[in-house]
Design a protein around this motif. Structure first.
Motif, PDB file in Angstrom:
ATOM      1  N   LYS A  37      -6.253 -11.243   3.331  1.00 33.46           N
ATOM      2  CA  LYS A  37      -7.007 -10.348   2.407  1.00 33.46           C
ATOM      3  C   LYS A  37      -7.525 -10.988   1.168  1.00 33.46           C
ATOM      4  CE  LYS A  37      -5.482  -6.439  -0.395  1.00 33.46           C
ATOM      5  NZ  LYS A  37      -6.671  -5.467  -0.039  1.00 33.46           N
ATOM      6  N   LYS A  59      -2.341  -9.847   6.198  1.00 32.08           N
ATOM      7  CA  LYS A  59      -3.066  -9.651   5.032  1.00 32.08           C
ATOM      8  C   LYS A  59      -2.695 -10.923   4.015  1.00 32.08           C
ATOM      9  CE  LYS A  59      -3.237  -4.583   5.566  1.00 32.08           C
ATOM     10  NZ  LYS A  59      -2.076  -4.279   6.214  1.00 32.08           N
ATOM     11  N   MET A 102      -6.187   3.807  -6.583  1.00 34.80           N
ATOM     12  CA  MET A 102      -5.429   5.011  -5.955  1.00 34.80           C
ATOM     13  C   MET A 102      -5.548   6.283  -7.126  1.00 34.80           C
ATOM     14  SD  MET A 102      -2.712   3.911  -3.738  1.00 34.80           S
ATOM     15  CE  MET A 102      -2.717   2.388  -2.650  1.00 34.80           C
ATOM     16  N   GLY A 147       0.867  -1.377  -0.314  1.00 38.45           N
ATOM     17  CA  GLY A 147       0.206   0.075   0.004  1.00 38.45           C
ATOM     18  C   GLY A 147       0.748   1.318   0.123  1.00 38.45           C
ATOM     19  N   ARG A 148       1.857   1.326   0.947  1.00 34.83           N
ATOM     20  CA  ARG A 148       2.795   2.517   0.837  1.00 34.83           C
ATOM     21  C   ARG A 148       3.545   2.841  -0.322  1.00 34.83           C
ATOM     22  NH1 ARG A 148       4.652   1.175   7.018  1.00 34.83           N
ATOM     23  NH2 ARG A 148       2.216   0.995   7.791  1.00 34.83           N
ATOM     24  N   ALA A 204      -3.868  -2.283  -6.688  1.00 38.48           N
ATOM     25  CA  ALA A 204      -3.536  -1.424  -5.558  1.00 38.48           C
ATOM     26  C   ALA A 204      -3.481   0.032  -6.319  1.00 38.48           C
ATOM     27  CB  ALA A 204      -2.194  -1.731  -4.774  1.00 38.48           C
ATOM     28  N   PHE A 223       3.340  -7.685   2.826  1.00 39.29           N
ATOM     29  CA  PHE A 223       2.081  -7.047   3.156  1.00 39.29           C
ATOM     30  C   PHE A 223       2.408  -7.108   4.435  1.00 39.29           C
ATOM     31  CE2 PHE A 223       0.077  -8.613  -0.649  1.00 39.29           C
ATOM     32  CZ  PHE A 223      -0.979  -7.760  -0.835  1.00 39.29           C
ATOM     33  N   CYS A 252       2.626   1.636  -3.299  1.00 40.94           N
ATOM     34  CA  CYS A 252       1.497   2.099  -4.445  1.00 40.94           C
ATOM     35  C   CYS A 252       1.143   3.414  -4.470  1.00 40.94           C
ATOM     36  CB  CYS A 252       0.518   1.119  -4.554  1.00 40.94           C
ATOM     37  SG  CYS A 252       0.988  -0.583  -5.096  1.00 40.94           S
ATOM     38  N   SER A 253       0.970   4.074  -3.312  1.00 38.22           N
ATOM     39  CA  SER A 253       0.452   5.163  -2.841  1.00 38.22           C
ATOM     40  C   SER A 253       1.478   6.185  -3.678  1.00 38.22           C
ATOM     41  CB  SER A 253      -0.005   5.454  -1.476  1.00 38.22           C
ATOM     42  OG  SER A 253       1.247   5.476  -0.820  1.00 38.22           O
TER      43      SER A 253
END
Length: 155
Positions: free
Chosen positions: A79, A75, A117, A33-34, A113, A71, A36-37
């Motif tokens: 997930k 997750k 965003m 997540g970090r 992901a 992850f 991909c943002s």
């Protein structure tokens, strides 16, 4: 006294004037997540002073070692990714653990992901096509002379 109005014009980037670069990011040990943002912001062009919301003015991003992303927590096993085949009763469920066993699994995890965003609609789809994901350290975009960046330096 007359004001110089030329210096107050807002410069809007268009497709021709956008300065798009090619960047390589090593995904080894990065949290999905970090990572991909930041990738989504790079693709969108948010780190540039000339950012224009309605134009694809971001960089082309090449992700290498995509299979080495991690992850946090549980997750990896808990997930659930849902997809639909298009047929009745065709809903399929996968965990990241199951996806990684497939040849394009890591790419699907990262694309999913990043896609979430980006803006929805034609612009978001166009921007997502500037993302290139590779499992190993090798990629086939050497002709573009991409520069390697450390994603941890970005906020």
């Amino acid at each position: 006294m007359k004001m110089n109005t030329l210096s107050y014009k807002t410069i809007s980037v268009n497709k021709e004037t956008a300065k798009k670069e090619w960047v390589v990011i090593d995904c080894t040990g990065q949290v999905v997540g970090r990572l991909c943002s930041k990738v989504a912001k790079l693709l969108r062009g948010k780190y540039k002073p000339s950012f224009t919301p309605h134009v694809d003015c971001g960089d082309n991003v090449i992700l290498i070692n995509a299979d080495k992303v991690v992850f946090t927590g549980k997750k990896e096993t808990d997930k659930i990714y849902t997809r639909y085949t298009g047929y009745p009763g065709g809903q399929r469920f996968n965990t990241p653990e199951q996806l990684r066993k497939k040849p394009d699994g890591a790419e699907r995890i990262l694309r999913h992901a990043v896609k979430g965003m980006l803006p929805k609609g034609p612009l978001g789809r166009k921007i997502l096509s500037n993302l290139y994901v590779f499992n190993g350290t090798e990629h086939n975009k050497q002709a573009q002379q991409p520069k390697t960046i450390d994603i941890n330096l970005y906020k």
